[in-house]
Design an enzyme around this catalytic site. Sequence first.
Site, short mmCIF file in Angstrom:
data_model
loop_
_atom_site.label_atom_id
_atom_site.label_comp_id
_atom_site.label_asym_id
_atom_site.label_seq_id
_atom_site.Cartn_x
_atom_site.Cartn_y
_atom_site.Cartn_z
N THR A 193 0.85 -1.20 0.00
CA THR A 193 0.00 0.00 0.00
C THR A 193 0.89 1.25 0.00
O THR A 193 2.00 1.23 0.52
CB THR A 193 -0.97 0.02 1.21
OG1 THR A 193 -0.22 0.16 2.41
CG2 THR A 193 -1.82 -1.23 1.26
N GLY A 194 0.36 2.31 -0.61
CA GLY A 194 1.14 3.56 -0.66
C GLY A 194 2.46 3.38 -1.40
O GLY A 194 3.48 3.93 -1.02
N SER A 230 4.69 6.19 -4.34
CA SER A 230 5.72 7.19 -4.01
C SER A 230 6.44 6.76 -2.73
O SER A 230 6.07 5.75 -2.11
CB SER A 230 5.09 8.57 -3.80
OG SER A 230 4.32 8.57 -2.61
N GLY A 231 7.45 7.53 -2.37
CA GLY A 231 8.11 7.38 -1.07
C GLY A 231 8.66 6.00 -0.75
O GLY A 231 9.14 5.28 -1.62
N TYR A 257 -0.66 10.19 15.92
CA TYR A 257 0.20 9.39 15.04
C TYR A 257 0.94 8.32 15.84
O TYR A 257 0.95 7.15 15.47
CB TYR A 257 1.19 10.33 14.34
CG TYR A 257 2.20 9.64 13.45
CD1 TYR A 257 1.80 8.95 12.29
CD2 TYR A 257 3.56 9.65 13.76
CE1 TYR A 257 2.73 8.33 11.47
CE2 TYR A 257 4.50 9.03 12.94
CZ TYR A 257 4.08 8.37 11.80
OH TYR A 257 5.00 7.74 11.00
N1 NAP Z 1 9.10 9.18 5.86
C1 NAP Z 1 9.50 8.97 7.09
O1 NAP Z 1 10.46 9.58 7.60
C2 NAP Z 1 8.82 7.93 7.94
C3 NAP Z 1 9.31 7.65 9.22
C4 NAP Z 1 8.68 6.68 10.00
C5 NAP Z 1 7.60 5.99 9.49
N2 NAP Z 1 7.13 6.29 8.25
C6 NAP Z 1 5.96 5.54 7.77
O2 NAP Z 1 6.28 4.96 6.51
C7 NAP Z 1 5.12 4.92 5.68
C8 NAP Z 1 5.41 5.58 4.33
O3 NAP Z 1 5.87 6.89 4.57
P1 NAP Z 1 6.30 7.85 3.36
O4 NAP Z 1 7.04 8.98 3.97
O5 NAP Z 1 6.91 7.08 2.24
O6 NAP Z 1 4.87 8.40 2.93
P2 NAP Z 1 4.45 9.31 1.68
O7 NAP Z 1 5.62 9.67 0.84
O8 NAP Z 1 3.60 10.39 2.25
O9 NAP Z 1 3.56 8.28 0.86
C9 NAP Z 1 2.33 7.86 1.36
C10 NAP Z 1 1.76 6.88 0.36
O10 NAP Z 1 0.50 6.41 0.83
C11 NAP Z 1 -0.49 6.67 -0.16
N3 NAP Z 1 -1.73 6.99 0.54
C12 NAP Z 1 -1.93 7.96 1.48
N4 NAP Z 1 -3.20 7.98 1.87
C13 NAP Z 1 -3.83 7.00 1.15
C14 NAP Z 1 -5.17 6.55 1.08
N5 NAP Z 1 -6.16 7.09 1.83
N6 NAP Z 1 -5.48 5.53 0.25
C15 NAP Z 1 -4.52 4.97 -0.51
N7 NAP Z 1 -3.23 5.36 -0.50
C16 NAP Z 1 -2.89 6.37 0.32
C17 NAP Z 1 0.07 7.83 -0.99
O11 NAP Z 1 -0.43 7.85 -2.32
P3 NAP Z 1 -1.67 8.80 -2.77
O12 NAP Z 1 -1.45 10.14 -2.17
O13 NAP Z 1 -1.66 8.77 -4.25
O14 NAP Z 1 -2.90 8.12 -2.22
C18 NAP Z 1 1.55 7.47 -1.00
O15 NAP Z 1 1.81 6.48 -1.98
C19 NAP Z 1 3.99 5.62 6.48
O16 NAP Z 1 3.20 4.64 7.11
C20 NAP Z 1 4.76 6.45 7.51
O17 NAP Z 1 4.00 6.66 8.69
C21 NAP Z 1 7.71 7.24 7.48
#
Ligand code: NAP
Length: 171
Positions: free
Chosen positions: A13-14, A17-18, A157
């Site tokens: 899921t998600g 991107s990212g 969160y």
């Molecule tokens: N980045 C960090 O530093 C960090 C640190 C600790 C944990 N995390 C965790 O790692 C995970 C990924 O983080 P990230 O930074 O890569 O996130 P991100 O870049 O914000 O990407 C989020 C992804 O989830 C999708 N998404 C969001 N809401 C959605 C919905 N309602 N339905 C379907 N898809 C949805 C987005 O695509 P669309 O917008 O197209 O829907 C996107 O692909 C998250 O769970 C975050 O809490 C991240």
Amino acid sequence: MDLQLAGKRALITGSNSGIGAEIAKTLAKEGVKIIITGRNQERAFQVAEAIMQEGGEAIAVSGDLSTVEGVRQIAEGADVAFQGIDILINNAGGTEDLKAWMDTSPQEWEKTYQANVIAPVRLIQLLVPQMKKQGWGRIIQIASVAATRPLAVGADYAAAKAALVNLKEKN
Ligand SMILES: NC(=O)c1ccc[n+]([C@@H]2O[C@H](COP(=O)([O-])OP(=O)(O)OC[C@H]3O[C@@H](n4cnc5c(N)ncnc54)[C@H](OP(=O)(O)O)[C@@H]3O)[C@@H](O)[C@H]2O)c1
């Protein structure tokens, strides 16, 4: 690296991107068939296309995980494409803003729980019966260090991620 996952089917899921996109590309190099998801269909196609250009196998299925219909759409799309799922990676989630306790409304708490807990629960309940039937399956939850070491902001969160890492089932 050979993780012995060649031929397995993974729904991440998600992954348009990212972190999710990087997990998808890494698993594709292991020979895993990938389902790219997210609400933004164009970005999902782009990531799937990039994987295929590198010789991997991927399809893009869009849907909003905050709705029952969106979750079903993603699960059904994956089923149609690869006739099932072996690996579910609940990566979509996060939060829009890390706010102070009194500035975070109950509605915002609900939204954060929907994204980080309820959507993964819905997918688990949809996909685990089929994994059990086929005798193999893996679920990976992407949480956060905030689950065990919360900050002074973003209580919603941290609590949601703590819930995610506490989803256990007795055998
Ligand atoms: N980045 C960090 O530093 C960090 C640190 C600790 C944990 N995390 C965790 O790692 C995970 C990924 O983080 P990230 O930074 O890569 O996130 P991100 O870049 O914000 O990407 C989020 C992804 O989830 C999708 N998404 C969001 N809401 C959605 C919905 N309602 N339905 C379907 N898809 C949805 C987005 O695509 P669309 O917008 O197209 O829907 C996107 O692909 C998250 O769970 C975050 O809490 C991240």
